[in-house]
Design a protein around this motif. Sequence first.
Motif, PDB file in Angstrom:
ATOM      1  N   ARG A  94      41.920  35.572  39.229  1.00 47.26           N
ATOM      2  CA  ARG A  94      42.728  36.333  38.276  1.00 47.26           C
ATOM      3  C   ARG A  94      42.845  37.798  38.652  1.00 47.26           C
ATOM      4  N   SER A  95      41.847  38.313  39.322  1.00 48.74           N
ATOM      5  CA  SER A  95      41.874  39.731  39.721  1.00 48.74           C
ATOM      6  C   SER A  95      40.934  39.897  40.903  1.00 48.74           C
ATOM      7  N   SER A  96      40.741  41.125  41.332  1.00 48.76           N
ATOM      8  CA  SER A  96      39.823  41.384  42.442  1.00 48.76           C
ATOM      9  C   SER A  96      38.373  41.322  42.006  1.00 48.76           C
TER      10      SER A  96
END
Length: 735
Positions: free
Chosen positions: A97-99
């Motif tokens: 979903r994100s880093s």
Amino acid sequence: MAGKASTSKPNIGLSGTGGLSHAYIQYPPIRCNVPGSNGLFYDDGNKLLLSPTADQVFSWKVVPFDPLIDPTSDSISQGPILAIRYSLDTKVIAIQRSSHEIQFQVRETGETFSHKCRPESESILGFFWTDSQQCDIVIVKTSGLDLYAYNSASKSLQLVETKKLNVSWYVYTHESRLVLLASGMQCKTFHGFQISSADIVRLPRFDMVMAKSEANSKPVLAAEDIFIITVYGRIYCLQVDRVAMLLHSYRLYRDAVIQQGSLPIYSSRVAVSVVDNVLLIHQIEAKVVILYDLFADSRAPISAPLPLLLRGFPRSGTTSQSSGRESDSSYSNVSNHEAVPYADSWTFLVPDLVCDVTNKLLWKFHLDLEAISASSSEVPSMLEFLQRRKFEAHKAKQLCLGIIRTLILEHRPVPVVAKAIHVVVTSYSHSIKTGSYLKGLKPEKPSASGVQNAGADISAVGTNAIGKSIVHESNARVDRGSSSKALSLDFEDESHTVNPKRNSKETQVGGEVNNENSSGIEVHSAYVMQSSLQSGQEESQLTSAAISPDEMYSFVFSPVDEEMVGDPSYLVAIIIEFLHSANLEKIRALPNLYVLIIQLLVRNERYAELGLFVINKILEPSKEVALQLLESGRQNSQTRKLGLDMLRQLGLHHDYVLLLLQDGYHMEALRYARKFKVDSIRPSLFLEAAFASNDTQRLAAVLRFFIDFLPGFKNTLEHNRYVRILNEMNTSMTA
């Protein structure tokens, strides 16, 4: 998987009929266009092309490649998607979903949980699922690798091991099970790990070669400059050096990484594919592709750079000839601008796919073996190349047969033809020893992970490479029953497939495997009586282009004999060269070849030479050879005698006795039958032959023989009948 919008470009090389090319993509492609798509992602572990929307993910199975395949879908929660992959058992979907966060969703129940890293000190670069026995998923972070096991009961990840490293970016392919981690100011220092089912192998750190620019600036490597490929069971890393305009090749071993040389490139943008162990280097700006066979010692390309063709593309103004299902769908609506080769929107996928992310199309690369073979004048090297092909083994075999047939019909020098024949004989011998000849009697089904070539075990390097002995063992054993193929890197042929779940080992010494496959005639005899080109066998069943002696007879020597005119001695010399090569490889030739030699020699009335061939055992004794000698001996008594002697030497007493009867040697036949106890011939056969000679003395002698040596013969109907016949013959003679 993102790409720029495709620009309008000339429709170059798309005809497929008038253009010349050695590689092509085949229309129709897999169309992956769904409403509301947020892009395309490739799950190479399961061979899935994924297209997520706001609340769903659609997936297309790309192995086997089927343009008409329907997608499957799963519901997912909303949110940004940086990467998405299914677990290898396809029970869990992982979404980055994100880093700093990866979300996991159980497909069966829809339950979700998240894994997060420390945002203040590290970030997630990516992740991949593994079939390792130690871990299920590997998360690549700027701080190194985290290996986790998935706990299905608690729906959580359990940390197994952490490998601390500074990582700028990484490259991974499920095919090789290898991850390379780049670090340093120029990103040219690499750490490698192979995380396979057998073991987790850490490669020694190595630096890649980079040329300096004229301004003395230091170029920085990017992830798109590195390619991990697997060919012939060996793992290579290819590195683009744009300053030197070279593609550097590195061979990866357990204890060393050795540069293997460099290949020239002609575009600042290049991409790499592997089709049937052939390396395709796409020169994107030049819009050509160059083919290399890394099995050969030479670094010369297989052929000159040529465009990539699109075959089967319907011309404008024509009606699609495809099936009703295809005609009714959008498959037939690929427009010209969507079919431009090497468009900016093309993203190349391991090992032989390319995705047009703008037009949502997936294409598969193919080799044109016929065009490749026609473009080369080096016959032995081309035959070797064709013999190594597996994907289109039937076509490769037909091309090899055609090449050898043409050489003979053109009356090329005997040494030239002999060298070509030796190539196919040694290839057949190798395929018998390795068990690859006709190994795949059924089309292979992809495993749960959909992998055609599972992870390749990195082998220890031999003494001649860096001067130290091999101390490692390949952790896999040949398993022909497994549908998931793994490749052992020091196996020089991909016919050695390994099952990653087995623990038995093969010790590897000096690059050769001590396995249980033995050479010799007894191994060949299991295959020699069947032709891989026999009717009723599907072409797709062939996994080897090897040519058996029976096929050489049926598709080379016999047709050539029918077409050739003039002195047959040239063809005899060619067949003798074939027999010589077969003898060197301990392969037994079938009798039909020896029969053909006899026919050719007799046709030219070379009976003396034929006698020498028999006496010196150039013609291997067999019943078929003996019968042909007898047939050919109708015009030459010495040749017929050779046939009779061969029958006797082979212990074919029944046939020998029948031939003696046929030649009128009735008493000799009787004595021979009594001596060797040939009781399979009825007395009536001898009596009928004696009666047919119209010689009363001979008939009387045969009768006396059976009366003396066959108990109970006086009480048979045959005795009474032929005694009456003999009396009638004597009466008619004295009358």
